[in-house]
Design an enzyme around this catalytic site. Sequence first.
Site, mmCIF file in Angstrom:
data_model
loop_
_atom_site.group_PDB
_atom_site.id
_atom_site.type_symbol
_atom_site.label_atom_id
_atom_site.label_comp_id
_atom_site.label_asym_id
_atom_site.label_seq_id
_atom_site.Cartn_x
_atom_site.Cartn_y
_atom_site.Cartn_z
ATOM 1 N N ASP A 159 2.415 4.837 -0.144
ATOM 2 C CA ASP A 159 1.915 6.127 0.344
ATOM 3 C C ASP A 159 1.879 7.185 -0.762
ATOM 4 O OD1 ASP A 159 1.293 5.650 2.988
ATOM 5 O OD2 ASP A 159 3.366 5.934 3.668
ATOM 6 N N ARG B 244 0.863 -1.185 0.000
ATOM 7 C CA ARG B 244 0.000 0.000 0.000
ATOM 8 C C ARG B 244 0.895 1.228 0.000
ATOM 9 N NH1 ARG B 244 -4.291 -1.927 4.432
ATOM 10 N NH2 ARG B 244 -2.323 -2.742 5.192
ATOM 11 N N ARG C 70 11.282 5.009 4.673
ATOM 12 C CA ARG C 70 11.629 6.434 4.715
ATOM 13 C C ARG C 70 12.288 6.828 6.031
ATOM 14 N NH1 ARG C 70 6.076 8.923 3.013
ATOM 15 N NH2 ARG C 70 7.145 10.837 3.634
#
Lengths: 243, 243
Positions: free
Chosen positions: B52, B50, B196
């Site tokens: 972002d 999924r 990240r």
Amino acid sequence: MPNYKLELEYDGTDYSGWQKQPGLQTVQGKLEEALAGVSTLESPIYAAGRTDAGVHARGQVVNFFAALKPSPGRLAAALNSFLPPDIAVRGCEEVGDGFNARRSALAREYVYYIYRGGYPSPFKRRYAYHFPGNLDTGAMEDALEVVIGTHDFAAFSRRDEGKHSVRKVFEAELRSVEDELCIRVKANAFVWMMMRMLCGSLLEVGRGRWTVADFMQVMEGEDNSLSGPALPPHGLFLERVFY
Amino acid sequence: MPNYKLELEYDGTDYSGWQKQPGLQTVQGKLEEALAGVSTLESPIYAAGRTDAGVHARGQVVNFFAALKPSPGRLAAALNSFLPPDIAVRGCEEVGDGFNARRSALAREYVYYIYRGGYPSPFKRRYAYHFPGNLDTGAMEDALEVVIGTHDFAAFSRRDEGKHSVRKVFEAELRSVEDELCIRVKANAFVWMMMRMLCGSLLEVGRGRWTVADFMQVMEGEDNSLSGPALPPHGLFLERVFY
């Protein structure tokens, strides 16, 4: 008064080309706006290549005279802070008064990218023309050899009336890199639309619609109504200018 | 009723991520719209990752059950004709009923790109995080080795309350390719924001703000308030999913 030479990189997607035009977003216009924040322009901005709408540059070269005298490093940094993210200064130096980015250039190198993958790539859509069909790259190479040397490129140009279209091609090369075909041409100068019409004509050869002899005949016939269709601008890059 | 597996490539710049959300432009939403032109969806669309908002994919994998039964080649071509140019189907096959893109995935591979050039590149601005400063890549490699194996990645995640954050990292590698640094991590799964925050923490090591021991301590401390800042989404690619 210092004469600055800049090397520029830009993504031409969102611009109506290099040259300033009233009411349109152009690379020259953006550069002038950025310069206004740093110094006063004391001459026009001269550019080695007047790239058309949608055409990109990795090594456009321009020069201009300015009133103030910042160091080249500071000028580049200041311009990069004022320029939008799709235009960047990749080099800056102070040059002699006699240097003119356009007139002093000995040669320009353009590269046209054709993406041959089976599906339309989201990452190449802005930077390569998508042609998924079969291509006879050997025949294209043979045709490309024909353009080397001094020729009248009237057949591959939309020239202005009265202007001559004789240009000298120093190098012309076809390379396959992964799923891309790169057509690189280095010439003293280019007539308007030359790369895109030349590459469109090469594609006719690659697709088997034209023989290499047909290509040669069109080129020598100097009649641009017989050219292959001009390929779209987004596959074209002004790669480098030689001085 | 056929179960289709699609491999997708997308430029996430203009999307609020993969997952459908009311009023927002999402990749899943665009895929559902494109599918509506071809067949009737008889299940949700299941996705391996999924991604972002702003994150890209070169090899997202999804599956769904459909009412009609076009050949995979025709389905891919039809979807590509309906999808916007920043989303493409790069592969399509019919799979057994038991296949689920999310649950059947053995591993996911993400790559984070850091562009190290001295000026902001117009061609990389959408696809790499620009960091022009010096980096100790040797120390970053040492830190990256620490993450290999099974760990609780709570320190590098914004997990939902009550969900566990133990993941198994199979491979983690730092590569320099021209002026880019590519951080590639292959794991059974990723917790939210893991890549990240992990890459942001690696950057702290590269900049000399943290030692490798500091990095290890933050990771083992499982406190995400001590993580390096999450790097922006545009440098991140879901590269591949393994089954």
